[in-house]
Design a protein around this motif. Structure first.
Motif, PDB file in Angstrom:
ATOM      1  N   TRP A  67       9.033  18.455  -5.253  1.00  0.00           N
ATOM      2  CA  TRP A  67       9.861  17.374  -5.074  1.00  0.00           C
ATOM      3  C   TRP A  67       9.806  16.106  -6.291  1.00  0.00           C
ATOM      4  O   TRP A  67      10.573  15.590  -6.563  1.00  0.00           O
ATOM      5  N   ASN A  68       8.601  16.120  -6.581  1.00  0.00           N
ATOM      6  CA  ASN A  68       8.338  15.330  -7.898  1.00  0.00           C
ATOM      7  C   ASN A  68       8.952  15.797  -9.259  1.00  0.00           C
ATOM      8  O   ASN A  68       9.382  14.822 -10.056  1.00  0.00           O
ATOM      9  N   VAL A  69       9.149  17.118  -9.293  1.00  0.00           N
ATOM     10  CA  VAL A  69      10.130  17.562 -10.504  1.00  0.00           C
ATOM     11  C   VAL A  69      11.428  16.998 -10.106  1.00  0.00           C
ATOM     12  O   VAL A  69      12.346  16.622 -11.420  1.00  0.00           O
ATOM     13  N   ILE A  70      12.045  17.232  -8.882  1.00  0.00           N
ATOM     14  CA  ILE A  70      13.405  16.867  -8.755  1.00  0.00           C
ATOM     15  C   ILE A  70      13.519  15.414  -8.907  1.00  0.00           C
ATOM     16  O   ILE A  70      14.636  14.803  -9.415  1.00  0.00           O
ATOM     17  N   THR A  71      12.620  14.485  -8.504  1.00  0.00           N
ATOM     18  CA  THR A  71      12.702  13.112  -8.666  1.00  0.00           C
ATOM     19  C   THR A  71      12.142  12.539  -9.985  1.00  0.00           C
ATOM     20  O   THR A  71      12.310  11.313 -10.284  1.00  0.00           O
ATOM     21  N   GLY A  72      11.962  13.552 -11.176  1.00  0.00           N
ATOM     22  CA  GLY A  72      11.598  13.058 -12.365  1.00  0.00           C
ATOM     23  C   GLY A  72      10.160  12.851 -12.667  1.00  0.00           C
ATOM     24  O   GLY A  72       9.853  12.129 -13.581  1.00  0.00           O
ATOM     25  N   ARG A  73       9.126  12.931 -11.666  1.00  0.00           N
ATOM     26  CA  ARG A  73       7.822  12.511 -11.925  1.00  0.00           C
ATOM     27  C   ARG A  73       6.914  13.912 -12.225  1.00  0.00           C
ATOM     28  O   ARG A  73       6.288  14.176 -11.563  1.00  0.00           O
ATOM     29  N   LEU A  74       7.247  14.198 -13.676  1.00  0.00           N
ATOM     30  CA  LEU A  74       6.722  15.360 -14.076  1.00  0.00           C
ATOM     31  C   LEU A  74       5.199  15.455 -14.149  1.00  0.00           C
ATOM     32  O   LEU A  74       4.573  16.154 -13.705  1.00  0.00           O
ATOM     33  N   LEU A  75       4.470  14.266 -14.290  1.00  0.00           N
ATOM     34  CA  LEU A  75       3.186  13.982 -14.674  1.00  0.00           C
ATOM     35  C   LEU A  75       2.806  14.166 -13.185  1.00  0.00           C
ATOM     36  O   LEU A  75       1.600  14.790 -12.941  1.00  0.00           O
ATOM     37  N   ARG A  76       2.951  13.674 -12.265  1.00  0.00           N
ATOM     38  CA  ARG A  76       2.673  13.840 -10.726  1.00  0.00           C
ATOM     39  C   ARG A  76       2.842  15.188 -10.369  1.00  0.00           C
ATOM     40  O   ARG A  76       2.024  15.740  -9.676  1.00  0.00           O
ATOM     41  N   ALA A  77       3.843  15.906 -10.644  1.00  0.00           N
ATOM     42  CA  ALA A  77       3.870  17.309 -10.423  1.00  0.00           C
ATOM     43  C   ALA A  77       2.935  18.271 -10.879  1.00  0.00           C
ATOM     44  O   ALA A  77       2.322  19.047 -10.215  1.00  0.00           O
ATOM     45  N   ALA A  78       2.888  17.983 -12.169  1.00  0.00           N
ATOM     46  CA  ALA A  78       1.677  18.668 -12.812  1.00  0.00           C
ATOM     47  C   ALA A  78       0.468  18.381 -12.049  1.00  0.00           C
ATOM     48  O   ALA A  78      -0.397  19.285 -11.767  1.00  0.00           O
TER      49      ALA A  78
END
Length: 350
Positions: free
Chosen positions: A267-278
């Motif tokens: 979901w973080n990748v979809i919403t553009g929050r790549l740092l939180r996804a990592a």
């Protein structure tokens, strides 16, 4: 009659008879005696502490057991009340966030459709229509049917909590009465010949269950603390709720932390929050490493059930007993094994 059979076939008959007996007992008898079995286990667990308090500060064992068990029952009730209050307070916020989430999903989906069309792949319009149909379905459930569904769910939860409260009250009363006579009753039973094999079987099952649940409790605390710290660092709201929730899922042998952390990362990748996804992926890897490294060291050689065999017994337990098979499945296996071992040891001594 069994002596005339071959040793292999005789063992098969014994194992089949034990298995059928344990299944029938778990299926049809356990529901009637469960409060008393659990009460006996709790008294056996608390008796050393109660004896110590009685000798040191002269507290009655019955009164002390009642207070401890009453407080133990209040803790999950308080947690359930806090969780219900959290859901009721934030349900409006969840509905308010629905439009924002839909807009983000639409934007992501439009980019995917545009990419397919640029690549010369047909079907973009059909995919868009499917998205809108799914969006309308979810909106109907969340915004129209949500309140009635939530009301019915809350009513069922209240009924379940009431039933659990009644059972717990029976357990507390039984423990209060039993703990006063526990020491003398145990001495009388140990003088009976028939009690020795029953005690060995029960002790074997209890020791293995104790090792397993002790390990899972320690792992729950470690994983919950790790996840709580991780989601707090990443800026998630309510880390004190997310951490224990994911820790509880990790303690279940067929779920684990990945069922929540991986979708959070997606979901973080979809919403553009790549740092939180990592961060979610890194946290998932840390939890896996901690469990794989620490669990064997904590459990040692006393677990009694291999993780694969545990998963099989849980699956068979659910198929045979329903949802309670999560617990009764492994216990049934341990009972079958310990009873068969006791019979085999007795035959070898003859």
């Amino acid at each position: 009659m069994l002596q005339s059979l071959s040793p292999g076939f005789r063992k098969f008959i014994q194992m089949a008879a034990i298995t059928v007996g344990v299944y029938l007992g778990m299926r049809y008898l356990l529901g009637y005696i469960f409060p008393f079995v659990l009460g006996l286990l709790l008294v056996r667990l608390l008796n050393p502490l109660l004896s110590f308090l009685r000798n040191k500060i002269h507290l009655g064992k019955g009164l002390t057991a009642s207070v401890i068990l009453f407080l133990a029952g209040c803790v999950p009730l308080l947690l359930a009340i806090l969780a219900g209050r959290f859901l009721l307070v934030n349900i409006a916020g969840i509905r308010d966030c629905y439009s924002s989430a839909v807009d983000q999903c639409n934007a992501c989906f439009d980019r995917c459709v545009t990419f397919l069309e640029d690549a010369g792949i047909a079907g973009g319009k059909e995919l868009t229509d499917m998205l809108h149909e799914g969006e309308a379905y979810v909106e109907d459930i969340l915004l129209v049917q949500g309140v009635p569904l939530l009301s019915g769910y809350c009513l069922r939860v209240v009924k379940i909590i009431s039933a659990i409260g009644i059972v717990w009250a029976v357990i507390v009363i039984f423990c209060t009465m039993l703990v006063k006579e526990y020491d003398s009753l145990r001495e009388r039973l140990h003088r009976e010949d028939w009690f020795a094999p029953v005690y060995r079987i029960g002790k074997g099952v209890c020791d293995m269950l104790k090792a397993y649940f002790k390990t899972q409790l320690i792992m729950f605390l470690i994983i919950a603390a790790t996840v709580t710290a991780g989601v707090w660092i990443m800026g998630y709201p309510y880390p004190w709720l997310i951490g224990p929730g994911i820790g509880f899922l990790d303690a279940l042998p067929f779920i684990g932390t990945g069922i929540t952390l991986v979708p959070m990362a997606v979901w973080n990748v979809i919403t553009g929050r790549l740092l939180r996804a990592a961060g979610c992926i890194l946290l998932y890897i840390i939890c896996m490493v901690l469990r794989d490294y620490l669990e064997p060291k904590i459990m040692g050689k006393n677990s009694g059930i291999h993780p694969i065999l545990l998963l099989m017994t849980i699956y068979l337990g659910i198929r045979l007993y329903g949802i309670v098979g999560i617990l009764t499945g492994p216990v049934s296996y341990l009972l079958i094994r310990e009873i068969y071992r006791e019979i085999s040891d007795r035959e070898s001594r003859v």
